[in-house]
Scaffold this active site. Structure first.
Site, PDB file in Angstrom:
ATOM      1  N   ASP A   1       0.808  -1.227   0.000  1.00  0.00           N
ATOM      2  CA  ASP A   1       0.000   0.000   0.000  1.00  0.00           C
ATOM      3  C   ASP A   1       0.838   1.273   0.000  1.00  0.00           C
ATOM      4  OD1 ASP A   1      -2.297  -1.566   0.088  1.00  0.00           O
ATOM      5  OD2 ASP A   1      -2.327  -1.585   2.279  1.00  0.00           O
TER       6      ASP A   1
ATOM      7  N   LYS B   1       1.911   2.187  -5.100  1.00  0.00           N
ATOM      8  CA  LYS B   1       2.435   1.629  -6.366  1.00  0.00           C
ATOM      9  C   LYS B   1       1.526   1.962  -7.534  1.00  0.00           C
ATOM     10  CE  LYS B   1       2.286  -2.415  -4.417  1.00  0.00           C
ATOM     11  NZ  LYS B   1       2.026  -2.006  -3.022  1.00  0.00           N
TER      12      LYS B   1
ATOM     13  N   GLY C   1      -4.690  -3.978  -3.825  1.00  0.00           N
ATOM     14  CA  GLY C   1      -5.664  -2.928  -4.135  1.00  0.00           C
ATOM     15  C   GLY C   1      -4.853  -1.713  -4.503  1.00  0.00           C
ATOM     16  N   HIS C   2      -4.861  -1.358  -5.766  1.00  0.00           N
ATOM     17  CA  HIS C   2      -4.041  -0.245  -6.245  1.00  0.00           C
ATOM     18  C   HIS C   2      -4.965   0.896  -6.657  1.00  0.00           C
ATOM     19  CE1 HIS C   2      -0.666  -3.338  -7.320  1.00  0.00           C
ATOM     20  NE2 HIS C   2      -0.943  -3.288  -6.041  1.00  0.00           N
TER      21      HIS C   2
ATOM     22  N   THR D   1      -6.204 -11.294   3.463  1.00  0.00           N
ATOM     23  CA  THR D   1      -7.290 -10.553   2.835  1.00  0.00           C
ATOM     24  C   THR D   1      -8.487 -11.466   2.546  1.00  0.00           C
ATOM     25  OG1 THR D   1      -6.309 -10.973   0.675  1.00  0.00           O
ATOM     26  CG2 THR D   1      -5.706  -8.907   1.753  1.00  0.00           C
TER      27      THR D   1
ATOM     28  N   GLN E   1       1.846  -6.034  -3.345  1.00  0.00           N
ATOM     29  CA  GLN E   1       2.257  -6.185  -1.951  1.00  0.00           C
ATOM     30  C   GLN E   1       3.568  -5.396  -1.712  1.00  0.00           C
ATOM     31  OE1 GLN E   1       1.098  -9.384  -3.682  1.00  0.00           O
ATOM     32  NE2 GLN E   1      -0.761  -8.412  -2.974  1.00  0.00           N
TER      33      GLN E   1
HETATM   34  P1  GDP Z   1      -0.743   0.457  -3.563  1.00  0.00           P
HETATM   35  O1  GDP Z   1      -1.394  -0.790  -3.129  1.00  0.00           O
HETATM   36  O2  GDP Z   1       0.732   0.462  -3.306  1.00  0.00           O
HETATM   37  O3  GDP Z   1      -1.073   0.847  -4.976  1.00  0.00           O
HETATM   38  O4  GDP Z   1      -1.332   1.614  -2.625  1.00  0.00           O
HETATM   39  P2  GDP Z   1      -2.884   1.803  -2.243  1.00  0.00           P
HETATM   40  O5  GDP Z   1      -3.604   2.286  -3.432  1.00  0.00           O
HETATM   41  O6  GDP Z   1      -3.410   0.593  -1.556  1.00  0.00           O
HETATM   42  O7  GDP Z   1      -2.767   2.903  -1.115  1.00  0.00           O
HETATM   43  C1  GDP Z   1      -2.216   4.161  -1.352  1.00  0.00           C
HETATM   44  C2  GDP Z   1      -3.298   5.227  -1.090  1.00  0.00           C
HETATM   45  O8  GDP Z   1      -2.694   6.492  -0.978  1.00  0.00           O
HETATM   46  C3  GDP Z   1      -4.295   5.349  -2.225  1.00  0.00           C
HETATM   47  O9  GDP Z   1      -5.540   5.691  -1.674  1.00  0.00           O
HETATM   48  C4  GDP Z   1      -3.743   6.479  -3.063  1.00  0.00           C
HETATM   49  O10 GDP Z   1      -4.759   7.176  -3.788  1.00  0.00           O
HETATM   50  C5  GDP Z   1      -3.158   7.380  -2.006  1.00  0.00           C
HETATM   51  N1  GDP Z   1      -1.970   8.134  -2.389  1.00  0.00           N
HETATM   52  C6  GDP Z   1      -0.946   7.785  -3.197  1.00  0.00           C
HETATM   53  N2  GDP Z   1       0.010   8.730  -3.195  1.00  0.00           N
HETATM   54  C7  GDP Z   1      -0.413   9.696  -2.363  1.00  0.00           C
HETATM   55  C8  GDP Z   1       0.159  10.939  -1.895  1.00  0.00           C
HETATM   56  O11 GDP Z   1       1.275  11.313  -2.239  1.00  0.00           O
HETATM   57  N3  GDP Z   1      -0.584  11.653  -0.996  1.00  0.00           N
HETATM   58  C9  GDP Z   1      -1.795  11.258  -0.559  1.00  0.00           C
HETATM   59  N4  GDP Z   1      -2.430  12.023   0.314  1.00  0.00           N
HETATM   60  N5  GDP Z   1      -2.362  10.105  -0.973  1.00  0.00           N
HETATM   61  C10 GDP Z   1      -1.671   9.331  -1.840  1.00  0.00           C
HETATM   62  P1  IMO Z   2      -0.977  -4.043  -2.324  1.00  0.00           P
HETATM   63  O1  IMO Z   2      -0.549  -4.576  -3.666  1.00  0.00           O
HETATM   64  C1  IMO Z   2      -0.951  -4.517   2.011  1.00  0.00           C
HETATM   65  C2  IMO Z   2      -1.169  -8.604   3.571  1.00  0.00           C
HETATM   66  C3  IMO Z   2      -2.454  -8.976   4.295  1.00  0.00           C
HETATM   67  C4  IMO Z   2      -1.889  -9.969   5.313  1.00  0.00           C
HETATM   68  C5  IMO Z   2      -0.826 -10.707   4.510  1.00  0.00           C
HETATM   69  C6  IMO Z   2      -1.296 -12.022   3.901  1.00  0.00           C
HETATM   70  O2  IMO Z   2      -2.261  -3.310  -2.357  1.00  0.00           O
HETATM   71  O3  IMO Z   2       0.133  -3.291  -1.676  1.00  0.00           O
HETATM   72  P2  IMO Z   2      -2.870 -12.619   1.834  1.00  0.00           P
HETATM   73  O4  IMO Z   2      -4.312 -12.306   1.581  1.00  0.00           O
HETATM   74  O5  IMO Z   2      -1.946 -12.119   0.797  1.00  0.00           O
HETATM   75  O6  IMO Z   2      -2.636 -14.075   2.141  1.00  0.00           O
HETATM   76  O7  IMO Z   2      -2.519 -11.844   3.210  1.00  0.00           O
HETATM   77  O8  IMO Z   2      -0.439  -9.821   3.470  1.00  0.00           O
HETATM   78  N1  IMO Z   2      -1.359  -8.073   2.204  1.00  0.00           N
HETATM   79  C7  IMO Z   2      -1.247  -6.778   1.886  1.00  0.00           C
HETATM   80  N2  IMO Z   2      -1.022  -5.707   2.662  1.00  0.00           N
HETATM   81  N3  IMO Z   2      -1.069  -4.375   0.678  1.00  0.00           N
HETATM   82  C8  IMO Z   2      -1.267  -5.448  -0.106  1.00  0.00           C
HETATM   83  O9  IMO Z   2      -1.286  -5.376  -1.453  1.00  0.00           O
HETATM   84  C9  IMO Z   2      -1.397  -6.720   0.487  1.00  0.00           C
HETATM   85  N4  IMO Z   2      -1.613  -7.967   0.008  1.00  0.00           N
HETATM   86  C10 IMO Z   2      -1.570  -8.782   1.070  1.00  0.00           C
HETATM   87  O10 IMO Z   2      -3.041  -7.863   4.920  1.00  0.00           O
HETATM   88  O11 IMO Z   2      -1.255  -9.279   6.351  1.00  0.00           O
HETATM   89 MG    MG Z   3      -2.905  -1.446  -1.860  1.00  0.00          MG
END
Ligand code: GDP
Ligand code: IMO
Ligand code: MG
Length: 431
Positions: free
Chosen positions: A13, A16, A40-41, A130, A225
């Site tokens: 998270d 990416k 979840g991106h 998840t 991840q």
């Molecule tokens: P990922 O899984 O690595 O793609 O990250 P996620 O999407 O799960 O979580 C990142 C969250 O932060 C998302 O809701 C993005 O929209 C938000 N985000 C990304 N970059 C920034 C930033 O520089 N500032 C803020 N405030 N939010 C950001």
């Molecule tokens: P993105 O791509 C954050 C974590 C789960 C749990 C562990 C194992 O959005 O960064 P799983 O369902 O994979 O067997 O769960 O890994 N986990 C993540 N945490 N971002 C993710 O993906 C994750 N994918 C799995 O919360 O701790």
């Molecule tokens: Mg994510």
């Protein structure tokens, strides 16, 4: 050679999705090759929000080919829902934009049921998965009883494999976990209909990607991840079931490491984690809640509140060791505005002894006490900064100090969720 990997340098998270969306403009093809819909991106484009679980974040750029390669575990229901949603929003007008690996393993209802049942049985020792069936699907792949996309597309093969697998899985579900069994005929019919719809997207993605590279196309590999969730190198057992590090992306896509020209590690300006497991810099009080609220730190996949803490240098240095980072994309710097003092963890103390590496023996990591360096915060809103020089001096100093401590330059700094709220200091496709 301009094929670039973007991966998570922390516990997932990191942002990416946003970073891949930005770099997609400079690439021809974007490929995902690890994890599944545990990811979840999130991307925000001119205020409009998109969340992708399987499809690479490059899909919003018309004309860019997007690949779900064979290392991904594919829940066909989720993939089709994502395709439908994109089409309803007027994207993916040309189906040839999306390619799915015919060797990708398929997540079936028994994987999800087993994931849930196992977590329930573990009680307080649960991993906090998840619940998307990721672990059980990868287990079947390694056990050589997995069902792949190419099998799903062949009705007789699929029916036979499903029947055989259900014999074992239902035994486990019913007699070991006391859970409900999965019905064979309805599952077969439902999944055959998915197979029918997915068939047109199936190709040999390793062949495709290598042909793309050989013709001079630029490929962007989107990690899922984070490094510390890697099955081999993460905080085992509190990890996911795949290799999230650079080597895993190569294996999962069938593209050799020598074809990769750079690896960008995405890291937040602080750190978060969802699910259980050690987290030395975790904040439990008001500061943690402030970061959670300002950063909207709630999971994109499960909605769970993310655990928040201070930036952990040993974690990112470890990510550099495993991935040989050529740059960091530092995200969410804006979220720290208003915190009077910032803390950066530069080492740990374990039983009175200073350690600068990440101790991967769980009991040691659980006892790690962070050694902090304190830095001055800033009050200004950063969301309109577009050049490094637009940032307040204290924020510039913070970024520079993180670069010094991690030994990796911040080639991108993100100051908001939207695509344009970004400072690109060095473009990896042009470097
Ligand atoms: P990922 O899984 O690595 O793609 O990250 P996620 O999407 O799960 O979580 C990142 C969250 O932060 C998302 O809701 C993005 O929209 C938000 N985000 C990304 N970059 C920034 C930033 O520089 N500032 C803020 N405030 N939010 C950001
Ligand atoms: P993105 O791509 C954050 C974590 C789960 C749990 C562990 C194992 O959005 O960064 P799983 O369902 O994979 O067997 O769960 O890994 N986990 C993540 N945490 N971002 C993710 O993906 C994750 N994918 C799995 O919360 O701790
Ligand atoms: Mg994510």
């Amino acid at each position: 050679m301009k094929n670039i990997i973007v991966l998570g340098a922390q516990w997932g998270d990191e942002g990416k999705g946003k970073v891949v969306d930005i770099y997609s403009e400079f690439a021809d093809t974007v490929a995902r090759s690890t994890g599944g819909n545990n990811a979840g991106h999130t991307l925000v484009v001119r205020g409009e929000k998109f969340i992708f679980h399987l499809i690479p974040s490059g899909i919003l750029h018309a004309g860019k080919k997007c690949v779900v390669a064979n290392g991904v575990v594919v829940d066909p229901k989720v993939l089709l829902a994502e395709i439908d949603k994109l089409k309803s929003r007027n994207y993916l007008k040309d189906d040839s934009q999306l390619k799915v690996g015919h060797l990708a393993h398929i997540i079936l209802p028994y994987h999800i049921a087993l994931d849930r049942a196992r977590e329930e049985k573990l009680g307080s020792r649960k991993i906090g998965t998840t619940a998307r069936g990721i672990g059980p699907c990868y287990e079947d792949k390694i056990a050589r009883i997995g069902i792949r996309a190419c099998d799903l597309a062949e009705p007789d093969t699929f029916s036979e494999m499903l029947r055989a697998n259900l014999e074992l899985k239902n035994f486990l579900l019913k007699h070991y976990y006391g859970a409900e069994e999965i019905d064979f005929p309805s599952t077969r019919d439902e999944y055959l209909s998915y197979g029918e719809r997915i068939r047109p997207y199936l190709i040999d993605t390793s062949l495709f990607l290598n042909e793309e590279i050989n013709r001079g196309a630029k490929v962007l590999f989107e990690g899922a991840q984070g490094t510390l969730l890697d099955i081999d190198h993460g905080t085992y057992p509190f990890v996911t079931s795949s290799n999230t590090t650079a080597g895993g992306l190569c294996t999962g896509s069938g593209v050799a490491p020598t074809k990769i020209g750079g690896v960008i590690g995405v890291a937040k300006a602080y750190i978060t984690r969802v699910g259980a497991g050690p987290f030395p810099t975790e904040l439990f009080g008001d500061e943690g809640q402030q970061i959670r609220d300002r950063g909207c730190e709630y999971g994109s996949t499960t909605g769970r509140p993310r655990r928040c803490g201070w930036f952990d240098v040993p974690v990112v240095r470890y990510a550099d060791r495993l991935n040989a980072l050529t740059g960091i994309a530092l995200t969410k710097l804006d979220v720290l505005s208003g915190l009077p003092r910032l803390h950066v963890c530069v080492a740990y103390e374990i039983d009175g002894v200073r350690r600068e590496d990440v101790p991967l023996i769980l009991s040691e990591f659980e006892r790690a006490v962070p050694v902090y360096e304190q830095m001055e915060g800033w009050k200004e809103d950063l969301s309109d900064a577009r050049e490094f020089g637009d940032l307040p001096k204290a924020a510039q100093k913070y970024v520079r100090r993180l670069e010094e401590l991690t030994g990796v330059e911040a080639s991108l700094v993100s100051v908001g969720a939207d695509r344009n709220q970004t400072i690109i200091r060095k473009n990896p496709f042009r470097a």
